[in-house]
Write an enzyme that holds these catalytic residues in place. Structure first.
Site, short mmCIF file in Angstrom:
data_model
loop_
_atom_site.label_atom_id
_atom_site.label_comp_id
_atom_site.label_asym_id
_atom_site.label_seq_id
_atom_site.Cartn_x
_atom_site.Cartn_y
_atom_site.Cartn_z
N ASP A 94 0.81 -1.23 0.00
CA ASP A 94 0.00 0.00 0.00
C ASP A 94 0.84 1.27 0.00
O ASP A 94 0.43 2.31 0.53
CB ASP A 94 -0.96 0.02 1.21
CG ASP A 94 -1.87 -1.18 1.23
OD1 ASP A 94 -2.27 -1.62 0.14
OD2 ASP A 94 -2.19 -1.67 2.33
N GLN A 126 1.99 -6.11 -3.18
CA GLN A 126 2.51 -6.25 -1.81
C GLN A 126 3.78 -5.39 -1.64
O GLN A 126 3.90 -4.37 -2.29
CB GLN A 126 2.77 -7.72 -1.45
CG GLN A 126 1.50 -8.53 -1.27
CD GLN A 126 0.82 -8.94 -2.57
OE1 GLN A 126 1.44 -9.56 -3.42
NE2 GLN A 126 -0.44 -8.61 -2.74
N GLY A 132 -4.52 -4.38 -3.68
CA GLY A 132 -5.51 -3.36 -3.97
C GLY A 132 -4.76 -2.11 -4.37
O GLY A 132 -4.09 -1.50 -3.55
N HIS A 133 -4.79 -1.79 -5.66
CA HIS A 133 -4.01 -0.65 -6.17
C HIS A 133 -4.96 0.45 -6.63
O HIS A 133 -5.86 0.20 -7.44
CB HIS A 133 -3.12 -1.11 -7.34
CG HIS A 133 -2.11 -2.13 -6.94
ND1 HIS A 133 -1.28 -2.76 -7.83
CD2 HIS A 133 -1.79 -2.64 -5.72
CE1 HIS A 133 -0.49 -3.60 -7.17
NE2 HIS A 133 -0.80 -3.56 -5.89
N LYS A 174 1.91 2.07 -5.08
CA LYS A 174 2.50 1.51 -6.31
C LYS A 174 1.59 1.77 -7.51
O LYS A 174 2.05 2.10 -8.60
CB LYS A 174 2.69 -0.01 -6.15
CG LYS A 174 3.66 -0.40 -5.06
CD LYS A 174 3.70 -1.90 -4.84
CE LYS A 174 2.42 -2.51 -4.31
NZ LYS A 174 2.05 -2.09 -2.94
#
Ligand code: GDP
Ligand code: IMO
Ligand code: MG
Length: 433
Positions: free
Chosen positions: A13, A225, A40-41, A16
């Site tokens: 988080d 990650q 989750g991006h 990225k």
């Protein structure tokens, strides 16, 4: 050498997704190389906020092609939902825009059920996984009985294979974990339907990437990650089950190391973590709330995948130096710098202490990390709102000093500083070739 790798430098988080979106400006292919829908991006473009779990963030740029490499574990249900959402939002994710490696592995409902059952069995030692079935899917892969994407090409054999896989998992679920079994026939039928839709997306992605690199096109490898969640280099056992570090991009895409140009480490200007595990610079109380936010802003520190509040703390330069070593960053990016406006002083962890001795690096890597205490350096903070800064000179001197100190301790140049979630809220000191 046109392969650039974007890596999370902390516990995930770091931002990225938004950095990949920026760098994708010049890329023809953007490729996820590890993890699955535990990621989750977030990409913010004007009024639109994309929350991507599997589809590479670079697809928010219309000229790019997305790849899910062999290192990824694919939940077809999540993928199809995400494709639908993106299409509804005006982003095309047709089979000519997204390619999935035949060697990527599939996540099934059995993997998710096993994830939940294993976490329950761990009790107070639970990892705090995202419950997406990531660990069990990689377990099947390394045990050499995982289900690969290529198997979807032979419909009849695939349905039988899924049924047998669910039946085998049921023996574990009921016999060992005292959990409910799944209906093997129902899951097989569901997966057969997925296979029929996903077949046109399957392609030799390693070859695609290789050919693009040969003709000098830029390929961007999108990490999921972060370094401290890496199975080998992270804070084991509180890690994920893949290798998010830069070398993971080579294995996870099927590319040789001689193609690598830049390795860009994305770090937040402070530190966050979701799930269990050590966090020496963790904060609580008012300062934690100030860094985390209360959930009123879309960028506040609540998990993109699970909605869990993220743990927050001061930036840990010992761990960032460690990340520098295991990834070999050519540049660092610092995100969420705007959140530090108004905090004074700002603390930086520059060493670890045990029995009166201060260590600039942890003596045994992250092993026994919790037995040491962070040593802080206090830097004066700044009051100014920096959200509209575009260049280095726009940043207050105290903010510049914070960045320079980080650069100095970590030993990698800071190329980009993000000052807000929007695509253009970026101070650029470097440009990718
Ligand atoms: P990722 O998993 O590394 O892609 O990061 P996430 O998307 O899970 O979390 C980063 C969050 O911070 C997202 O909500 C982003 O929109 C937000 N964000 C990224 N950069 C900045 C920034 O510079 N300032 C602010 N305020 N928010 C940012
Ligand atoms: P992005 O790509 C933050 C964490 C989980 C848990 C541990 C293991 O958005 O940075 P898993 O479900 O992978 O078995 O969980 O890893 N984790 C993440 N934390 N960001 C992520 O992804 C994460 N993916 C997994 O919270 O502690
Ligand atoms: Mg995330």
């Amino acid at each position: 050498m046109p392969l650039d790798i974007v890596v999370g430098a902390q516990w995930g988080d770091e931002g990225k997704g938004r950095m990949v979106d920026l760098f994708a400006e010049k890329a023809s292919i953007v490729a996820r190389y590890s993890g699955g829908d535990n990621a989750g991006h977030t990409v913010t473009v004007g009024e639109q906020i994309f929350k991507l779990h599997l589809v590479p963030s670079g697809l928010a740029r219309p000229h790019t092609i997305g790849v899910l490499g062999n290192g990824v574990v694919v939940n077809p249900n999540t993928l199809l939902k995400e494709i639908k959402q993106l299409e509804e939002g005006g982003v095309s994710v047709s089979p000519d825009r997204l390619k999935i490696s035949p060697a990527a592995h599939l996540i099934t409902p059995a993997h998710r059920a096993l994830d939940a059952a294993q976490e329950a069995m761990r009790g107070k030692d639970s990892i705090g996984t995202t419950m997406r079935g990531i660990g069990p899917a990689y377990m099947d892969k390394t045990a050499r009985h995982g289900i690969r994407v290529a198997e979807m090409l032979d419909e009849e054999a695939f349905a039988d294979r899924i049924e047998a896989h669910i039946k085998a998992a049921n023996r574990l679920l009921t016999g060992i974990y005292d959990a409910e079994p799944l209906d093997a026939k129902v899951v097989a039928a569901e997966y057969l339907a997925y296979a029929r839709i996903l077949t046109p997306y399957i392609a030799d992605t390693s070859r695609m990437i290789g050919e693009a690199l040969q003709v000098g096109e830029k390929v961007l490898a999108e990490g999921a990650q972060g370094t401290l969640l890496d199975l080998d280099h992270g804070t084991y056992p509180y890690v994920t089950s893949s290798n998010p570090t830069a070398p993971g991009a080579l294995i996870g895409l099927g590319v040789g190391p001689t193609w690598v140009n830049e390795v860009i480490g994305v770090a937040k200007a402070f530190q966050t973590r979701v799930g269990e595990g050590g966090f020496p610079t963790e904060l609580d109380g008012e300062m934690a709330t100030q860094l985390r936010g209360t959930g009123t802003n879309p960028w506040d520190e609540f998990g993109t995948t699970t909605g869990r509040p993220r743990r927050v703390g001061w930036l840990d330069l010992v761990l960032l130096r460690y990340a520098m070593r295991v990834n070999g960053f050519t540049h660092l990016t610092l995100t969420k710098m705007d959140i530090l406006s108004g905090i004074n002083p700002i603390r930086l962890c520059v060493g670890y202490k045990r029995n009166g001795v201060v260590y600039p690096d942890l003596p045994l890597g992250t092993y026994q990390m919790d037995a040491y205490y962070p040593v802080y350096e206090d830097l004066p903070g700044w009051e100014e709102d920096i959200q509209s800064a575009q260049k280095w000179e726009d940043l207050p001197v105290k903010c510049q000093n914070y960045v320079l100190r980080i650069q100095d301790v970590v030993g990698a140049p800071v190329g980009w500083i993000s000052v807000g979630p929007e695509r253009e809220q970026m101070v650029r000191m470097a440009e990718l070739e």
